[in-house]
Design an enzyme around this catalytic site. Structure first.
Site, PDB file in Angstrom:
ATOM      1  N   HIS A   1       0.820  -1.217   0.000  1.00  0.00           N
ATOM      2  CA  HIS A   1       0.000   0.000   0.000  1.00  0.00           C
ATOM      3  C   HIS A   1       0.849   1.259   0.000  1.00  0.00           C
ATOM      4  O   HIS A   1       2.040   1.216   0.274  1.00  0.00           O
ATOM      5  CB  HIS A   1      -0.980   0.031   1.191  1.00  0.00           C
ATOM      6  CG  HIS A   1      -0.325   0.086   2.545  1.00  0.00           C
ATOM      7  ND1 HIS A   1      -0.032  -1.047   3.279  1.00  0.00           N
ATOM      8  CD2 HIS A   1       0.094   1.134   3.309  1.00  0.00           C
ATOM      9  CE1 HIS A   1       0.523  -0.691   4.430  1.00  0.00           C
ATOM     10  NE2 HIS A   1       0.617   0.634   4.474  1.00  0.00           N
TER      11      HIS A   1
ATOM     12  N   HIS B   1       3.810   7.454   3.400  1.00  0.00           N
ATOM     13  CA  HIS B   1       4.768   6.340   3.353  1.00  0.00           C
ATOM     14  C   HIS B   1       4.382   5.364   2.262  1.00  0.00           C
ATOM     15  O   HIS B   1       3.295   5.441   1.687  1.00  0.00           O
ATOM     16  CB  HIS B   1       4.872   5.634   4.708  1.00  0.00           C
ATOM     17  CG  HIS B   1       3.633   4.904   5.153  1.00  0.00           C
ATOM     18  ND1 HIS B   1       2.634   5.498   5.896  1.00  0.00           N
ATOM     19  CD2 HIS B   1       3.215   3.628   4.953  1.00  0.00           C
ATOM     20  CE1 HIS B   1       1.678   4.608   6.146  1.00  0.00           C
ATOM     21  NE2 HIS B   1       1.997   3.466   5.578  1.00  0.00           N
TER      22      HIS B   1
ATOM     23  N   GLU C   1       7.583   1.548   4.980  1.00  0.00           N
ATOM     24  CA  GLU C   1       7.057   0.522   5.875  1.00  0.00           C
ATOM     25  C   GLU C   1       7.371  -0.840   5.264  1.00  0.00           C
ATOM     26  O   GLU C   1       7.158  -1.046   4.061  1.00  0.00           O
ATOM     27  CB  GLU C   1       5.538   0.705   6.031  1.00  0.00           C
ATOM     28  CG  GLU C   1       4.878  -0.337   6.927  1.00  0.00           C
ATOM     29  CD  GLU C   1       3.363  -0.115   7.075  1.00  0.00           C
ATOM     30  OE1 GLU C   1       2.810   0.827   6.465  1.00  0.00           O
ATOM     31  OE2 GLU C   1       2.730  -0.919   7.796  1.00  0.00           O
TER      32      GLU C   1
HETATM   33 CO    CO Z   1       1.000   1.689   6.223  1.00  0.00          CO
END
Ligand code: CO
Length: 145
Positions: A8, A87, A136
């Site tokens: 994502h 992110h 991440e």
């Molecule tokens: Co995230």
């Protein structure tokens, strides 16, 4: 490092309900998860699912709103009041191995490995060590999409 699927892109927003309405009305999103609190990370989140593709699941946009003034997203929104890309998240097959590899490369990891929004372990790598991009790293969920 064994780079996995891009899971994502995290987008910080000042108003989660308004952002959900935006994705429905402007982007035509029809599959958006119910928002939930992630107190460990100081955020309220939901996921906009993009359609599956032929050889696998589609990716997601993670909408992040701060839960409190102490949220890490609060600072981001102070600098970017309209919201913005916060992110990017990549999957890895083994979170402990990935963490050890980033550490061996001298990358700064932000905090402990913890359970993320998908219920699998995650950690964040400092943007200054990642081409300016807060990154991440999450372990691929065991069950299918
Ligand atoms: Co995230």
């Amino acid at each position: 490092m064994q780079l996995g699927r891009m899971n994502h892109v995290g987008v910080a927003v000042p108003d989660l309900d308004a952002a959900i309405a935006f994705y429905r009305e402007v982007m035509g999103a029809s599959d958006i998860t119910e928002p939930f609190d992630l107190p460990e990370q100081g955020v309220r989140v939901c996921f906009v699912n993009t359609p599956d593709i032929a050889d696998g699941p589609g990716t997601q946009v993670e909408l992040l709103a701060p839960l409190s003034e102490a949220s890490p997203v609060t600072n981001f929104l102070a600098k970017n009041p309209a919201g913005g890309q916060h992110h990017i998240c990549f999957e890895v097959p083994d979170i402990e191995a990935a963490r050890a590899e980033f550490e061996a490369m001298g990358k700064r990891i932000l905090g402990p490995t913890r359970i993320g929004a998908h219920g699998t372990p995650i950690f964040f790598v400092h943007p200054k060590d990642m081409l300016g991009q807060l990154t991440e790293i999450m372990e691929t969920p065991k069950e299918a999409h």
